[in-house]
Design a protein around this motif. Structure first.
Motif, PDB file in Angstrom:
ATOM      1  N   GLY A  77       0.822  -1.202   0.000  1.00 44.83           N
ATOM      2  CA  GLY A  77       0.000   0.000   0.000  1.00 44.83           C
ATOM      3  C   GLY A  77       0.858   1.254   0.000  1.00 44.83           C
ATOM      4  O   GLY A  77       1.995   1.257   0.454  1.00 44.83           O
ATOM      5  N   ASP A  78       0.329   2.340  -0.518  1.00 42.59           N
ATOM      6  CA  ASP A  78       1.065   3.602  -0.560  1.00 42.59           C
ATOM      7  C   ASP A  78       0.308   4.710   0.152  1.00 42.59           C
ATOM      8  O   ASP A  78       0.393   5.876  -0.206  1.00 42.59           O
ATOM      9  N   GLY A  79      -0.431   4.339   1.164  1.00 46.23           N
ATOM     10  CA  GLY A  79      -1.138   5.326   1.955  1.00 46.23           C
ATOM     11  C   GLY A  79      -2.491   5.690   1.384  1.00 46.23           C
ATOM     12  O   GLY A  79      -3.035   5.000   0.521  1.00 46.23           O
ATOM     13  N   GLU A  80      -3.047   6.779   1.899  1.00 45.77           N
ATOM     14  CA  GLU A  80      -4.366   7.270   1.485  1.00 45.77           C
ATOM     15  C   GLU A  80      -5.456   6.220   1.686  1.00 45.77           C
ATOM     16  O   GLU A  80      -6.393   6.137   0.897  1.00 45.77           O
ATOM     17  N   PHE A  81      -5.292   5.396   2.725  1.00 40.39           N
ATOM     18  CA  PHE A  81      -6.305   4.416   3.128  1.00 40.39           C
ATOM     19  C   PHE A  81      -6.461   3.269   2.124  1.00 40.39           C
ATOM     20  O   PHE A  81      -7.504   2.636   2.055  1.00 40.39           O
ATOM     21  N   ARG A  82      -5.439   2.990   1.364  1.00 37.58           N
ATOM     22  CA  ARG A  82      -5.496   1.879   0.406  1.00 37.58           C
ATOM     23  C   ARG A  82      -5.039   0.618   1.111  1.00 37.58           C
ATOM     24  O   ARG A  82      -3.851   0.424   1.363  1.00 37.58           O
ATOM     25  N   ALA A  83      -5.991  -0.253   1.396  1.00 35.41           N
ATOM     26  CA  ALA A  83      -5.728  -1.434   2.196  1.00 35.41           C
ATOM     27  C   ALA A  83      -5.714  -2.686   1.320  1.00 35.41           C
ATOM     28  O   ALA A  83      -5.807  -2.613   0.098  1.00 35.41           O
ATOM     29  N   ASP A  84      -5.601  -3.849   1.960  1.00 42.27           N
ATOM     30  CA  ASP A  84      -5.528  -5.097   1.203  1.00 42.27           C
ATOM     31  C   ASP A  84      -6.897  -5.728   0.972  1.00 42.27           C
ATOM     32  O   ASP A  84      -6.987  -6.851   0.502  1.00 42.27           O
ATOM     33  N   SER A  85      -7.943  -5.005   1.299  1.00 37.93           N
ATOM     34  CA  SER A  85      -9.302  -5.427   0.955  1.00 37.93           C
ATOM     35  C   SER A  85     -10.062  -4.185   0.518  1.00 37.93           C
ATOM     36  O   SER A  85      -9.903  -3.111   1.103  1.00 37.93           O
ATOM     37  N   THR A  86     -10.868  -4.336  -0.499  1.00 35.45           N
ATOM     38  CA  THR A  86     -11.528  -3.160  -1.073  1.00 35.45           C
ATOM     39  C   THR A  86     -12.541  -2.537  -0.133  1.00 35.45           C
ATOM     40  O   THR A  86     -12.751  -1.315  -0.163  1.00 35.45           O
ATOM     41  N   GLU A 128      -9.137   9.418  -4.934  1.00 38.61           N
ATOM     42  CA  GLU A 128      -8.009   8.491  -5.066  1.00 38.61           C
ATOM     43  C   GLU A 128      -8.390   7.096  -4.594  1.00 38.61           C
ATOM     44  O   GLU A 128      -7.994   6.085  -5.188  1.00 38.61           O
ATOM     45  N   ASP A 129      -9.178   7.031  -3.532  1.00 37.54           N
ATOM     46  CA  ASP A 129      -9.627   5.735  -3.021  1.00 37.54           C
ATOM     47  C   ASP A 129     -10.570   5.058  -4.011  1.00 37.54           C
ATOM     48  O   ASP A 129     -10.529   3.834  -4.178  1.00 37.54           O
ATOM     49  N   GLU A 130     -11.422   5.836  -4.652  1.00 35.34           N
ATOM     50  CA  GLU A 130     -12.312   5.266  -5.672  1.00 35.34           C
ATOM     51  C   GLU A 130     -11.499   4.650  -6.801  1.00 35.34           C
ATOM     52  O   GLU A 130     -11.800   3.534  -7.265  1.00 35.34           O
ATOM     53  N   ALA A 131     -10.459   5.355  -7.246  1.00 31.68           N
ATOM     54  CA  ALA A 131      -9.617   4.841  -8.326  1.00 31.68           C
ATOM     55  C   ALA A 131      -8.916   3.554  -7.895  1.00 31.68           C
ATOM     56  O   ALA A 131      -8.781   2.606  -8.689  1.00 31.68           O
ATOM     57  N   TYR A 132      -8.479   3.522  -6.650  1.00 30.12           N
ATOM     58  CA  TYR A 132      -7.831   2.310  -6.124  1.00 30.12           C
ATOM     59  C   TYR A 132      -8.805   1.136  -6.109  1.00 30.12           C
ATOM     60  O   TYR A 132      -8.464   0.025  -6.534  1.00 30.12           O
TER      61      TYR A 132
END
Length: 367
Positions: free
Chosen positions: A103-112, A140-144
């Motif tokens: 992950g690179d931050g901004e709340f991008r976790a290993d589960s959607t 950014e989270d939506e794109a992730y």
């Protein structure tokens, strides 16, 4: 006769209190919502920006829901009392996660779904502050999340487990539906997020996760059939879809989205499994069986039911929401504004899941 009657009533009240009998008030004090919020903030840790971080009964995503609940409270009440703590959480938790090395931050976790909760909290924080920084994080989270739209199995849909690229579950797709429709409604002249939201709903309604009783099971089978797996019908899976459909209605003006939401909401209210003696309940029987995740589910459902209720002219779910609030206040709290798992009571133990659920319930009922 009046003095004797008053004396008799006083004696009966004294005897009832002395014996521990419940005295129904059928009302909740005006300050009960803020008191529940204050109690939730007593579980907050300034250093980590999380709620109850050292407890095995808490999960990282639940702090995202706590932030969402706290921000919604501030939006609706007009209070900014806890804005410094909310901003502190964002500052700390948007950094790369130590337990998710890719992950690179901004709340991008290993589960959607984990990312989805935080993203929705960012949209509420944007509504509270008007600061576009939080809207950009949500984008950014939506794109992730959209990176994990499946193009090889089940004809689409978000997968849940990012490392293994497996499992089409309800909650990830419901959160994505609500997030994309919400972003469209917040961003003038948007078309991309609306298209993503419509794509999600078209896939979801045809996926089979909505069963013949208009209730939503946990997900789809992992085999080539991609059919309803028949797994647990959790309250939050019935709730987040309501929020997404309301946002789609607001985006398009199409009443059919509200009709679908009402079918699901009615199925819950009339379910002998999810509503017992008029009170929302989980299929798991107690807090221990539901920990750590299920303790927060009921509050999420009620929050989204209130969102649907506000969109309907007849406000048909108002009494159900307020009845649950009265029941929880009278039976599930310990006298210090901490709430346990079962709103019918008795109070058992507070976790961030049980407390944020109570906050969402009281905000839904009284703000």
């Amino acid at each position: 006769m009046l003095p004797l009657l008053s004396l008799a009533v006083s004696c009966l009240l004294f005897l009832a209190l002395a014996s521990g009998a419940a005295i129904r008030r059928d009302t909740v004090p005006p300050d009960a919502t803020k008191a529940a919020v204050d109690a939730m903030m007593a579980l907050y840790d300034e250093q980590t920006g999380l709620w109850d971080p050292n407890s095995t009964a808490s999960s990282w995503w639940q702090s995202g829901v706590a932030l969402w609940a706290l921000t919604e409270y501030m939006v609706k009440s007009g209070s900014h009392e806890y804005l410094p703590q909310a901003l502190n959480t964002v500052k700390i938790q948007r950094a790369p996660l130590t337990w998710w090395p890719d992950g690179d931050g901004e709340f991008r976790a290993d589960s959607t779904d984990d990312t989805g909760w935080w993203a929705l909290a960012m949209t509420s924080l944007y509504e509270l502050t008007g600061d576009e920084e939080y809207l950009l994080i949500a984008e950014e989270d939506e794109a992730y999340m959209y990176k994990y739209w499946n193009t090889t199995t089940c004809s689409g849909g978000l997968i849940w487990n990012i490392p293994s690229r497996t499992y089409h579950n309800a909650i990830s797709n419901e959160l994505y539906l609500e997030l994309t429709a919400k972003l469209h409604n917040l961003i003038p002249e948007d078309t991309m997020y609306l298209n993503h939201s419509l794509q999600e709903w078209e896939w979801f309604k045809n996926s089979g996760m909505i069963n013949g009783d208009n209730l939503i099971n946990d997900g789809l089978t992992d085999d080539a059939a991609c059919v309803n797996n028949g797994m647990t019908i959790w309250t939050y899976n019935q709730g987040v879809i309501l929020g997404g459909l309301v946002e789609l209605y607001e985006a398009t003006g199409d009443i059919l989205y509200l009709d679908e939401a009402q079918r699901i909401a009615d199925a819950v209210v009339n379910s002998a499994t999810l509503v017992r003696d008029g009170t929302l309940s989980e299929p798991c029987s107690n807090e221990e069986a539901c920990e750590p995740n299920g303790t927060a589910f009921k509050g999420i459902f009620i929050r989204e039911l209130a969102k649907l209720n506000a969109a309907l002219d007849d406000h048909r779910y108002r009494s159900f929401i307020s009845q649950n609030a009265v029941t929880a206040y009278e039976n599930a709290q310990n006298g210090s504004n901490f709430y346990g798992f079962q709103w019918q009571g008795p109070y058992d133990n507070v976790t961030i899941g049980t407390q944020e659920a109570a906050v969402q319930l009281l905000v839904a009922a009284y703000l």
